[in-house]
Write an enzyme that holds these catalytic residues in place. Structure first.
Site, mmCIF file in Angstrom:
data_model
loop_
_atom_site.group_PDB
_atom_site.id
_atom_site.type_symbol
_atom_site.label_atom_id
_atom_site.label_comp_id
_atom_site.label_asym_id
_atom_site.label_seq_id
_atom_site.Cartn_x
_atom_site.Cartn_y
_atom_site.Cartn_z
ATOM 1 N N GLY A 219 -9.946 2.358 12.254
ATOM 2 C CA GLY A 219 -10.153 1.392 12.913
ATOM 3 C C GLY A 219 -10.443 0.451 11.915
ATOM 4 N N GLU B 166 -12.895 1.350 9.930
ATOM 5 C CA GLU B 166 -13.361 2.243 8.501
ATOM 6 C C GLU B 166 -12.207 2.391 7.627
ATOM 7 O OE1 GLU B 166 -14.300 6.498 9.874
ATOM 8 O OE2 GLU B 166 -16.310 5.204 11.516
ATOM 9 N N SER C 246 -4.929 5.013 10.159
ATOM 10 C CA SER C 246 -5.824 4.340 10.299
ATOM 11 C C SER C 246 -6.957 4.418 11.118
ATOM 12 C CB SER C 246 -4.639 2.938 11.251
ATOM 13 O OG SER C 246 -4.436 3.585 12.408
ATOM 14 N N ASP D 224 0.013 -3.384 13.830
ATOM 15 C CA ASP D 224 1.890 -3.070 13.463
ATOM 16 C C ASP D 224 1.308 -3.916 12.029
ATOM 17 O OD1 ASP D 224 2.125 -2.906 16.060
ATOM 18 O OD2 ASP D 224 1.625 -4.121 16.805
#
Length: 304
Positions: free
Chosen positions: A218, A220, A216, A248
């Protein structure tokens, strides 16, 4: 059934303020209290999606009792193992477009308590198709805890999702979990290099000891390397709010897709949209499914 494991569970407290000013006194406009910890947040989202899920882990003291009672009130099945020390609290001070987190240290777990959890896990995992192992390890829990749990889950015929950091993540990776979900910082630490381009990140994850890696980044979005191919998934516009619990929600979507054998582009679109919906939610770790459905229409998934 999906089994989530939260060894360092928390009582999450969210204070909402108009703006956080260091050194100033604030009047809190809203207070919310929820059962927390990464695996607990995953279980809550899975319950919201309608999946059969049980949350387990370690919980102690008044905070541990409160965690379990809050889960029961939400209808989330739990099978936490009682320990003597007090479970931690996590405090989020949420502004309109930002959030500041204050995390207490976790409780100290004794060897007997850890042995008791392993016995309980061995019973629970026999009924699980997917096991989600999330978060940090409290003091006293061995650094190779996730390695042991991944191997136990595999022996029971369950697939595993690992979402942790540092030594706990490194040890867990050596067991070869089915899916690992690092964020950009955790991935860079694992491979020992800065990852500024998607292509570099794709190359980096090939060295990790997992069948599938979903990283991940964020706002992007997500980068996935799977046995079926590699994809990037993202929203074309930023989402403002409280990012606590977004990762999560991403893990919950990936576990949901694993349980239901959904194609990878659909899993990634779900993960991006659920994460974004969690950012927009007023309370950390919650999700509005109508908001998720609206956001999902905007997700772009492209093959790399």
């Amino acid at each position: 059934m999906i089994l989530t494991v939260t060894l360092n569970a928390a009582l999450d407290v969210t204070y909402r303020v108009p703006a956080l000013v260091p050194g100033a006194t604030h009047r809190v406009t809203e207070v919310a209290e929820r059962a927390g910890g990464k695996g607990v947040n995953v279980a809550r989202v899975l319950h919201t999606l309608g999946d059969p899920v049980i949350a387990t882990g370690l919980a102690g003291g008044a905070c541990g009792t409160r965690i379990r009672s809050l889960l029961a009130a939400e209808g989330v099945r739990e099978a936490f193992v009682q320990i003597a020390a007090e479970s931690r609290r996590t405090v989020v001070v949420a502004e309109l477009e930002a959030a500041t987190g204050l995390w207490e240290p976790g409780p100290t777990v004794t060897p007997n308590e850890w042995s008791g959890f392993l016995s309980r896990f061995a019973d629970l995992v026999r009924g699980a198709a997917v096991v989600v192992l999330s978060g940090s390890l409290p003091p006293g829990v061995p650094a190779d805890a996730y390695l042991v749990l991944v191997e136990a889950a595999r022996d029971a015929g369950a697939r595993t999702v690992l979402d942790s950091s540092g030594a706990a993540l490194r040890h867990g990776l050596t067991a070869g979990p089915d899916l690992v979900k690092p964020n950009a910082e955790e991935l860079a630490c694992l491979v020992g290099q800065a990852l500024t381009r998607p292509a570099a990140a794709v190359d980096a994850v090939r060295a990790l000891a997992a069948r599938t890696v979903v990283a991940s980044f964020g706002p992007e979005g997500l980068l996935a390397r799977t046995e079926q191919g590699s994809w990037q998934a993202f929203l074309p516009h930023p989402v403002a709010g409280n990012p606590t619990g977004a990762g999560d929600a991403c893990v919950a979507a990936l576990a949901h897709g694993m349980l239901h054998h959904r194609p990878w582009p659909e899993r990634l679109a779900d993960a991006v949209a659920l994460s974004a919906a969690t950012v927009r939610a007023p309370v950390a770790g919650s999700v509005d499914l109508s908001d998720y459905r609206r956001l999902r229409r905007d997700v772009t998934v492209k093959e790399l």
